[in-house]
Scaffold this motif. Structure first.
Motif, PDB file in Angstrom:
ATOM      1  N   GLU A 656      22.036  33.824  74.166  1.00 56.16           N
ATOM      2  CA  GLU A 656      21.984  32.855  75.275  1.00 56.16           C
ATOM      3  C   GLU A 656      23.286  32.908  76.070  1.00 56.16           C
ATOM      4  O   GLU A 656      23.278  32.875  77.314  1.00 56.16           O
ATOM      5  CB  GLU A 656      21.765  31.450  74.712  1.00 56.16           C
ATOM      6  N   ARG A 731      22.317  25.509  86.730  1.00 52.82           N
ATOM      7  CA  ARG A 731      20.987  25.443  86.127  1.00 52.82           C
ATOM      8  C   ARG A 731      20.057  24.749  87.096  1.00 52.82           C
ATOM      9  O   ARG A 731      20.325  23.629  87.535  1.00 52.82           O
ATOM     10  CB  ARG A 731      21.041  24.685  84.790  1.00 52.82           C
ATOM     11  N   ASP A 734      14.626  22.342  84.416  1.00 49.45           N
ATOM     12  CA  ASP A 734      14.772  21.250  83.449  1.00 49.45           C
ATOM     13  C   ASP A 734      14.877  21.839  82.044  1.00 49.45           C
ATOM     14  O   ASP A 734      13.971  22.548  81.583  1.00 49.45           O
ATOM     15  CB  ASP A 734      13.564  20.315  83.541  1.00 49.45           C
ATOM     16  N   ASP A 735      15.999  21.559  81.335  1.00 54.42           N
ATOM     17  CA  ASP A 735      16.200  22.148  79.999  1.00 54.42           C
ATOM     18  C   ASP A 735      15.412  21.425  78.916  1.00 54.42           C
ATOM     19  O   ASP A 735      15.520  21.768  77.728  1.00 54.42           O
ATOM     20  CB  ASP A 735      17.686  22.161  79.633  1.00 54.42           C
ATOM     21  N   GLN A 736      14.586  20.406  79.294  1.00 54.70           N
ATOM     22  CA  GLN A 736      13.771  19.718  78.300  1.00 54.70           C
ATOM     23  C   GLN A 736      12.297  20.091  78.386  1.00 54.70           C
ATOM     24  O   GLN A 736      11.492  19.609  77.580  1.00 54.70           O
ATOM     25  CB  GLN A 736      13.921  18.197  78.446  1.00 54.70           C
ATOM     26  N   SER A 750      16.975  13.386  81.546  1.00 55.14           N
ATOM     27  CA  SER A 750      17.248  14.627  82.277  1.00 55.14           C
ATOM     28  C   SER A 750      18.163  14.355  83.470  1.00 55.14           C
ATOM     29  O   SER A 750      18.134  13.284  84.088  1.00 55.14           O
ATOM     30  CB  SER A 750      15.942  15.263  82.761  1.00 55.14           C
TER      31      SER A 750
END
Length: 955
Positions: A656, A731, A734-736, A750
């Motif tokens: 990552e 970014r 949405d990282d969720q 978020s």
């Protein structure tokens, strides 16, 4: 109702016993009664006599004092209000009274105005110092007045005044004292109740009377020391104990009373003494009681002592009864003893005659009772002239011997838990029962389908193959499977082909059947000659014994099968733990081998562990503990055990981070083209692009190197890592999205997109809290391993900043926690008694000799030798293992260097480690499990000498 029956000897002696008991009891009772009366009366008379002596002593010592009081009361000095300094004749008379009456404490007179004049004899330096008198003072006159004036005058032996002084601190008013108030004008001298003289610290009484003119009261203080001396004189023996009380039962004096009268708790002491029965009892006549002390009886009396009509004392006396009337008691006891002895002798004579008549029958009764209790004596039975008694004795003897042999065989058969020992026992007992010349026990093996000899007790050998004999003769196998005994004679057809190999005249085959009626064994008996009647009778007995042996064998087989299954399951668990991680190899399988070798060395050692031995049960316990020492690892996540890099969880998250660097490099290239399109200098923009990408490559290379965890990370490297982490990347997603609700809950709400984030960060979603309330104590045990606030901390910066290795603090706790889980899991198992130490041995291999280990921080004396042996085995296996992802395997030399440091620093047991070196256990292990590159030469003697030097310093 069942009729009660009694022995013949009892019937013979019963009448004589009843008559002699009645007569003897009456005589003894009369003698004892009159002895007690004489004893009581003598004690009362003796106590009364002692009280009269005390009264006489008091009157004899008090008479001169009464004369002195009469003399002073008639003198004119009582009318004066000043000290009689010039009354020489009066002073001479008073001085003479003091000299002749040592118990006279003082003489005094007081008038109605409150003036008091006291005469005291100062015979000691202590008394002179108390009144501040000159050294040669013999007589003191103390004159006081109620206005506070104190006058002191001191005279020597010649009545010459040698000193005086006065002050104004008098607070004493004689008119308030009982001796002043009670004095009447009738001329009688009255006596006060005893009290403690403050000045002399002793008990005494006060005499007082009115003067001739009635205007003053004359008095004298008289101590009771003369009565104290008299108490000692009237004691009849050294053991006699006397106490003189006043009428309030306050102790005035005592002799040998074993009490400390100055003690504040002397009343409690009296309550627990011999004098308890007479305390607080008012009487005008002597009281007699008895008491016991240390097993002996005492006579205790309380007798009044009349000093005057109004003043009485109480004399308590205790003495041993054998000292009071020793001769009388001895005579009484002799009479009683003689009567008892004659009674016993007469009874014994009659009983002996009766026993002689009934002895054979009683013996048979006892032997029969013993047989009923299975207590076999196997002794000679009694002979009698009565034929019926003799016949009965022989029958009982035969029954006892038969039962004894049967139960002995059953007990020895059942006590064996190893069938090979059981087989030998059966064969041996079969010989004792039958005396057969050939005895063999065969067992059937279903896998090989053969009969194997497990016990051979043969004088005459048996060379025939039993399996071949049974298979060739079908009816033999059929009878045996039906549980029938088979008898074969030498000339039978079934044995014709084996006759040259047979040396017995008769063969008997006894089958052993399982519960399912399967033939599991055969007992073969061979006789050289024809069977006798006694031997034939024993066959029935032997057949019943084998029925019990059948059950015992099946139980032993089942127990062994269960034990084999249990051991296989234990090894399966250990293998599963090793298989769980491809990097732990055969750790759980190697530790038992190493531990057993170290324990064997300790058992054979006679220097450091001379008294250490292990039973078969303890060896089994150690092997199980060694196999299960890491069973708690089933609760440890695989990725924690196998964590090869700092960012690794289920996978290595360095990928990552790499993608973020790739993104930054692409962003830099995009910026370059944008600048060129906008007309910027292409060469300058190109140089800037190359510099940025080169910097990103270097920074990622640094992060990738940090991720390995090979070298210790210093503070400068951590600071550089934090600077790199501050780089920002954008970014836009949405990282969720696509995550579980649990991760969404940890991450929180978020953020608005797009958002700039640090290249490396520790986010809330990286923090995993404990999902239960962890306790420091489990099953009553206190562990020194303390969990942190989080179960897992997966923050990228947090993990990359690990100074040494690849595990952070949370993961280190998870790894170490396996030992607590091992203890907890094993503690819950219902181990049998001989395996109860398995949890302790298995869970203590991470403890240290200096108490700095875990999970409980135990010290050397709290650790068993097997647990210490396993600790050494665990360390050595871990150091030499070549299958760990987070370290390279150590060579034998490197491993021993580290272990010697541990042995001399309180980590592992130095004595066990010394045996490890001396017995070359490391070499034995290395030949089996280490690769050639690890198997290097070591300076063994240097390691041994270093450990020995350490041991000398310690002891």
């Amino acid at each position: 109702m069942k009729q009660q029956r009694y022995s013949l000897s009892i019937h013979i002696t019963n009448l004589f016993l009843m008559v002699t008991m009645v007569i003897g009891s009456v005589l003894i009772a009369i003698s004892y009664h009159y002895g007690e009366l004489i004893l009581t009366q003598s004690a009362k008379e003796l106590s009364f006599e002692n009280s009269r002596k005390l009264e006489s002593t008091f009157r004899q010592n008090a008479s001169p004092i009464l004369t002195s009081l009469d003399f002073i009361s008639l003198h004119s000095v009582t009318s004066q209000r000043k000290a009689p300094l010039s009354e020489t004749h009066l002073l001479e008379a008073i001085q003479l009274s003091f000299r002749r009456n040592p118990n006279l404490a003082s003489l005094f007179y007081a008038n109605q105005q409150g003036d008091l004049t006291v005469f005291r004899h100062l015979a000691s330096d202590e008394n002179r110092a108390y009144f501040k008198a000159p050294p040669r003072t013999d007589l003191m006159i103390h004159h006081t007045q109620v206005d506070g004036e104190n006058q002191y005058y001191f005279f020597d032996k010649n009545l010459l005044m040698i000193g005086s002084f006065q002050n104004q601190d008098n607070q004493f008013d004689p008119r308030t004292r009982p001796w002043f108030i009670n004095a009447q004008n009738d001329g009688e001298i009255r006596l006060s109740q005893p009290y403690l003289f403050y000045f002399l610290k002793t008990h005494g009484v006060t005499f007082s009377r009115r003067s001739q003119n009635g205007e003053a009261v004359v008095g004298g203080d008289f101590t009771l020391e003369s009565m104290s001396n008299q108490i000692s004189d009237i004691a009849r023996s050294d053991t006699s104990r006397l106490i003189l009380f006043d009428n309030q039962f306050r102790v005035l004096t005592h002799h040998n009373a074993m009490l400390n009268v100055s003690d504040e708790n002397f009343y409690q002491a009296l309550e627990a003494s011999l004098f308890k029965p007479i305390l607080n009892r008012s009487t005008s006549e002597p009281i007699y009681e008895t008491a016991e002390l240390d097993g002996s009886k005492w006579s205790v009396t309380l007798t009044p002592v009349h000093l005057t009509d109004t003043v009485n004392l109480l004399l308590a006396e205790a003495m041993p009864q054998n000292m009071l009337l020793g001769a009388l008691v001895e005579m009484r006891n002799t009479q009683i003893g003689a009567a008892i002895v004659m009674l016993l002798l007469s009874f014994a004579l009659v009983w002996w005659v009766a026993r002689r008549l009934t002895k054979p029958l009683n013996t048979l009764v006892d032997l029969s009772s013993s047989i009923a209790r299975f207590d076999f004596k196997k002794t000679r039975y009694p002979k009698s002239l009565i034929r019926e008694v003799t016949d009965l004795a022989q029958s009982i003897q035969l029954m006892e011997h038969t039962l004894h042999d049967l139960l002995r065989l059953l007990r020895e058969t059942a006590s064996n838990d190893d069938f090979h020992l059981l087989a030998k026992t059966i064969a041996h007992q079969s010989y004792l029962v039958t005396k057969a010349e050939t005895i063999l026990l065969f067992t059937y093996s279903p896998t090989k389908q053969t009969f194997d000899v497990v016990a051979n007790h043969a004088i005459i050998p048996f060379k025939i193959d039993l399996g071949e004999l049974l298979n060739s003769t079908a009816w033999l196998m059929t009878k045996l499977k039906q549980g029938e005994e088979v008898h074969l004679q030498r000339d039978e057809n079934a044995l014709s082909k084996y006759r040259d190999m047979l040396y017995n005249s008769d063969l008997y085959l006894f089958p052993l059947l399982s519960r399912e009626k399967q033939l599991v064994g055969v007992l073969l008996l061979g006789y050289e000659r024809k069977l006798t009647k006694p031997q034939s009778d024993k066959h029935t007995f032997l057949h019943e014994l084998l029925r019990f042996a059948e059950i015992a064998k099946e139980n032993i087989d089942r127990m062994q099968q269960q034990k084999d299954i249990f051991n296989a399951f234990i090894e399966l668990i250990a293998s599963a733990i090793d298989t769980k991680s491809p990097f732990t190899g055969n750790h759980c399988q190697r530790i038992p081998i190493l531990t057993e070798k170290i324990a064997q060395a300790a058992q054979q050692d006679k220097q450091y562990y001379p008294s250490f031995t292990m039973t078969d049960a303890e060896w089994e316990e150690l092997r199980l503990a060694a196999w299960l020492h890491d069973c708690g690892k089933v609760t440890t996540p695989e990725y924690v055990i196998d964590k090869a890099t700092k960012l690794e969880t289920i996978y290595d998250r360095i990928h990552e981070v790499r993608m973020r660097f790739e993104l930054l490099k692409v962003q830099a290239e995009s910026d370059y083209w944008r600048q060129v399109a906008e007309g910027s200098d292409a060469s300058l923009a190109k140089k800037e692009l190359i510099a940025i990408q080169q910097s990103l490559d270097e920074e990622f290379a640094f992060i990738a190197e940090c991720n390995k965890g090979g070298e210790e990370m210093d503070s400068s490297a951590q600071a550089k890592l934090r600077n790199i982490a501050k780089r920002q990347w954008k970014r836009t997603l949405d990282d969720q999205l696509g995550t579980s609700w649990v991760e969404q809950q940890r991450a929180g709400p978020s953020q608005p997109l797009p958002v700039m984030e640090d290249l490396l960060s520790d986010k809330p979603s990286h923090l995993v809290e404990w999902d239960y309330q962890r306790l420091d104590e489990q099953d009553g045990e206190c562990f020194n391993l303390k969990p942190g606030p989080y179960k897992y901390h997966r923050g990228e910066l947090h993990n990359l900043s690990i100074r040494r290795g690849t595990l952070n603090a949370e993961e280190r706790f998870i790894i170490n926690d396996h030992i607590i889980q091992t203890y907890t899991m094993l503690k819950r198992l219902p181990f049998p008694d001989h395996l109860t130490k398995v949890p302790e041995i298995a869970s203590n291999h991470h403890e240290r000799m200096d108490g700095k280990g875990y999970p409980r921080g135990l010290h050397e004396e709290q650790l068993s030798i097997p647990a210490r042996a396993m600790a050494i085995a665990d360390v050595f296996e871990a150091l030499t293992s070549n299958d760990r992802p987070y370290k390279k395997a150590k060579s034998l030399a490197e491993s021993l260097d580290i272990m010697t440091d541990m042995a001399t620093s309180g980590h592992i047991d130095p004595k066990l480690y010394l045996l490890f070196l001396q017995n070359k256990i490391d070499q034995q292990y290395a030949q089996l499990y280490l690769c050639a590159s690890q198997y290097v030469s070591v300076d063994r003697d240097a390691h041994i000498q270093r450990v020995k030097d350490y041991l000398r310093q310690q002891f």
